[in-house]
Scaffold this active site. Structure first.
Site, PDB file in Angstrom:
ATOM      1  CB  THR A  46       8.422   5.360  -3.341  1.00  8.47           C
ATOM      2  OG1 THR A  46       7.605   4.263  -2.961  1.00  8.47           O
ATOM      3  CG2 THR A  46       9.618   4.921  -4.126  1.00  8.47           C
ATOM      4  CG  HIS A  76       7.840  -0.247  -5.998  1.00  9.31           C
ATOM      5  ND1 HIS A  76       7.972   0.495  -4.863  1.00  9.31           N
ATOM      6  CD2 HIS A  76       7.155   0.545  -6.876  1.00  9.31           C
ATOM      7  CE1 HIS A  76       7.409   1.686  -5.036  1.00  9.31           C
ATOM      8  NE2 HIS A  76       6.910   1.738  -6.251  1.00  9.31           N
ATOM      9  NE  ARG A 127       1.382   5.987   4.388  1.00  4.35           N
ATOM     10  CZ  ARG A 127       0.783   6.780   3.531  1.00  4.35           C
ATOM     11  NH1 ARG A 127       0.851   6.516   2.232  1.00  4.35           N
ATOM     12  NH2 ARG A 127       0.125   7.843   3.937  1.00  4.35           N
TER      13      ARG A 127
HETATM   14  P1  PAP Z   1       4.695   5.000  -5.397  1.00  5.65           P
HETATM   15  O1  PAP Z   1       4.391   3.703  -4.782  1.00  5.65           O
HETATM   16  O2  PAP Z   1       3.840   5.223  -6.595  1.00  5.65           O
HETATM   17  O3  PAP Z   1       6.143   5.184  -5.654  1.00  5.65           O
HETATM   18  P2  PAP Z   1       4.727   6.481  -2.930  1.00  5.65           P
HETATM   19  O4  PAP Z   1       5.514   7.724  -3.011  1.00  5.65           O
HETATM   20  O5  PAP Z   1       5.338   5.295  -2.284  1.00  5.65           O
HETATM   21  O6  PAP Z   1       4.194   6.120  -4.372  1.00  5.65           O
HETATM   22  O7  PAP Z   1       3.392   6.761  -2.112  1.00  5.65           O
HETATM   23  C1  PAP Z   1       2.625   7.886  -2.273  1.00  5.65           C
HETATM   24  C2  PAP Z   1       2.177   8.306  -0.888  1.00  5.65           C
HETATM   25  O8  PAP Z   1       3.218   9.075  -0.258  1.00  5.65           O
HETATM   26  C3  PAP Z   1       0.959   9.206  -0.934  1.00  5.65           C
HETATM   27  O9  PAP Z   1       0.261   8.959   0.280  1.00  5.65           O
HETATM   28  P3  PAP Z   1      -1.303   9.271   0.460  1.00  5.65           P
HETATM   29  O10 PAP Z   1      -2.020   8.651  -0.682  1.00  5.65           O
HETATM   30  O11 PAP Z   1      -1.676   8.639   1.769  1.00  5.65           O
HETATM   31  O12 PAP Z   1      -1.432  10.735   0.511  1.00  5.65           O
HETATM   32  C4  PAP Z   1       1.596  10.582  -0.964  1.00  5.65           C
HETATM   33  O13 PAP Z   1       0.733  11.624  -0.591  1.00  5.65           O
HETATM   34  C5  PAP Z   1       2.715  10.380   0.036  1.00  5.65           C
HETATM   35  N1  PAP Z   1       3.794  11.372  -0.135  1.00  5.65           N
HETATM   36  C6  PAP Z   1       4.395  11.757  -1.297  1.00  5.65           C
HETATM   37  N2  PAP Z   1       5.319  12.684  -1.044  1.00  5.65           N
HETATM   38  C7  PAP Z   1       5.312  12.903   0.289  1.00  5.65           C
HETATM   39  C8  PAP Z   1       6.051  13.774   1.156  1.00  5.65           C
HETATM   40  N3  PAP Z   1       6.964  14.614   0.685  1.00  5.65           N
HETATM   41  N4  PAP Z   1       5.783  13.726   2.468  1.00  5.65           N
HETATM   42  C9  PAP Z   1       4.843  12.884   2.967  1.00  5.65           C
HETATM   43  N5  PAP Z   1       4.118  12.041   2.205  1.00  5.65           N
HETATM   44  C10 PAP Z   1       4.349  12.045   0.876  1.00  5.65           C
END
Ligand code: PAP
Length: 331
Positions: free
Chosen positions: A82, A141, A163
């Site tokens: 997101t 969501h 994902r």
């Molecule tokens: P949310 O459901 O709370 O909105 P969301 O952004 O959907 O969160 O998911 C977070 C994931 O996106 C994290 O993955 P991970 O736990 O596997 O690391 C986060 O690291 C990843 N994420 C956030 N920003 C980016 C980005 N700019 N590029 C790639 N992945 C990202």
């Protein structure tokens, strides 16, 4: 596994009572099937698992949110990217307004540049969404089936990002243990719950399938993306997204590498280097404090392999395969 059979499957399928007061809302929530296991108990509402405090907001939204022609709604399941999609869509649609050196992403967490329709932040209620100029850039969501029906009939554009489920689960598990004080869920437990379809906004596969089918039926209005494809071809996806949103990259922009610059601005490496994403956070009430940094962990494809056994991976792959069978969607 704890399961508190407070409500019934029947009430989970039914909608809430009309013109609900806060007392009858609480009564209604009590009729819903409730289950524990994640950091907080969840209720099954319209066939999806939700945190109980969100039900009132979702109901309010269904009454008061008026989708507009050309609204853009970014739809995701939690932990599917997101934050990244918000950053990219915000940058693409606002690129004529902001320069790369004086950009809102340098001082604001992407999550707060694009409001969730079911959780207008900072204590704002849904009337705030009505004050935004068109075309609005919004996010959710919620599953497609919970969006007001006008979302499909009024020419809104939906971008869905999903994902690979094992990575989404590992990300969820880390997040869950971070946002609620004292939460210490074991991965095997999170894994079992996820495989049973019990996860926030889940069952995971149903959420994906609703948007997947809609993207096949209405490809000009619903774009279905995968986190992994943005990872492998980010510039290509940026071009695709810009075109879908009606603001394709011009030749001039192509010759000055605008796609590459937007990808770099929204990259995990860049966003995590910014102070705004390292400090501060928002109190969501209900014992949930969300630090700005919590939206960034590793940002990698395949991190599940550092947490799950091969056996677990095979089991979840099998469950997902069965659930998506015949749909044409695969991970
Ligand atoms: P949310 O459901 O709370 O909105 P969301 O952004 O959907 O969160 O998911 C977070 C994931 O996106 C994290 O993955 P991970 O736990 O596997 O690391 C986060 O690291 C990843 N994420 C956030 N920003 C980016 C980005 N700019 N590029 C790639 N992945 C990202």
């Amino acid at each position: 596994m704890e399961c508190i059979p407070l409500g019934s499957e029947e009430s989970a399928k039914k909608g809430p009572p009309e013109n609900v007061s806060s007392e009858s809302l609480e009564d209604f929530i009590r009729t819903l099937p409730t289950r524990e296991g994640w950091s907080q108990p969840m209720v099954l509402y319209k066939n999806y698992w939700c945190r109980p405090h969100l039900i009132g907001k979702i109901m309010q939204l269904q009454d008061s949110f008026k989708p507009r022609y050309k609204d853009i709604i970014l739809a995701t399941q939690p932990k599917c990217g997101t934050t990244w999609l918000k950053a990219l869509a915000f940058t693409i649609t606002n690129r004529s307004r902001y320069s790369f050196t004086d950009h809102p992403l340098l001082t604001s967490n992407p999550q707060y540049l694009v409001p969730f329709i079911e959780i207008p932040d900072n204590g704002r209620d849904h009337t705030y969404l009505e004050t935004l100029p068109s075309p609005r850039l919004l996010s959710t969501h919620m599953p497609l089936s919970m969006l007001p029906p006008e979302t499909s009939s009024h020419g809104c554009r939906l971008v869905y990002l999903c994902r690979e489920p094992k990575d989404a689960l590992v990300s969820r598990w880390h997040f869950e243990n971070r946002i609620v004080e004292g939460s210490n869920i074991e991965l095997v437990k999170a894994f079992d719950m996820f495989c049973e379809g019990f996860s926030p906004s889940g069952p995971f596969w149903n959420h994906c399938l609703e948007y997947w089918k809609e993207s096949l039926a209405r490809p000009n209005e619903v774009l279905f993306l995968k986190y992994e494809e943005i990872k492998s071809h980010p510039e290509q996806v940026v071009r695709q997204l810009a075109k879908f949103l009606g603001v394709p990259l011009t030749e001039e922009e192509e010759s000055s590498s605008v796609a590459e610059k937007m990808v770099k601005l929204c990259s995990f490496e860049n966003l995590t280097s910014l102070k705004v994403n390292q400090t501060g956070g928002v109190d969501h009430g209900n014992k949930i404090y969300v630090e700005n940094s919590v939206f960034f962990r590793k940002g990698k494809v395949g991190d599940w392999a550092n947490h799950m056994s091969e056996e677990m991976a095979e089991k979840l792959d099998h469950v997902v395969e069965q659930m998506l069978k015949g749909s044409g969607l695969a991970f």
